[in-house]
Scaffold this active site. Structure first.
Site, short mmCIF file in Angstrom:
data_model
loop_
_atom_site.label_atom_id
_atom_site.label_comp_id
_atom_site.label_asym_id
_atom_site.label_seq_id
_atom_site.Cartn_x
_atom_site.Cartn_y
_atom_site.Cartn_z
CB SER A 12 -0.87 0.00 1.26
OG SER A 12 -1.49 1.25 1.45
CE1 TYR A 44 -3.40 -1.99 5.72
CE2 TYR A 44 -2.66 0.25 5.30
CZ TYR A 44 -3.20 -0.94 4.85
OH TYR A 44 -3.52 -1.08 3.52
#
Length: 98
Positions: A12, A44
């Site tokens: 990401s 994350y």
């Protein structure tokens, strides 16, 4: 000639955000020393950065060994999901399903 094998890691663009791992601090990646400092958002970010770091290392190793393998990290783009409800601390309670 045959096409090379491929290893794809889903990452990401979040890996670019500020984090202890991104700043080179490897001292407490699992929040063992400070469990109350845990942040789902930071976890994350660090997990996506770890994906990218693994790709760089794996590509270096297969290249060194002369293996016909291409290793890539990809960002899937924007997708509609409920992931954000777990990252927006204070706005949602995952245990209640909110």
């Amino acid at each position: 000639a045959e096409a090379p094998s491929r290893v794809i890691s889903l990452s990401s663009s979040a890996h670019l955000a500020d984090s202890p791992l991104g700043n080179g601090d490897l001292s407490d990646l699992m929040w063992a020393k400070e469990p109350d400092a845990y942040s789902a958002g930071t976890a994350y970010v660090q997990s996506k950065l770890a994906n990218v770091m693994m790709v760089y290392e794996l590509q270096a190793r297969v290249a060194k060994d002369g293996l016909p393998v291409v290793v890539s990290a990809v960002h899937p783009g924007g997708v509609q999901s409920d992931l954000g409800r777990y990252l927006m601390e204070g706005l949602a309670d995952p245990e209640s399903g909110a």
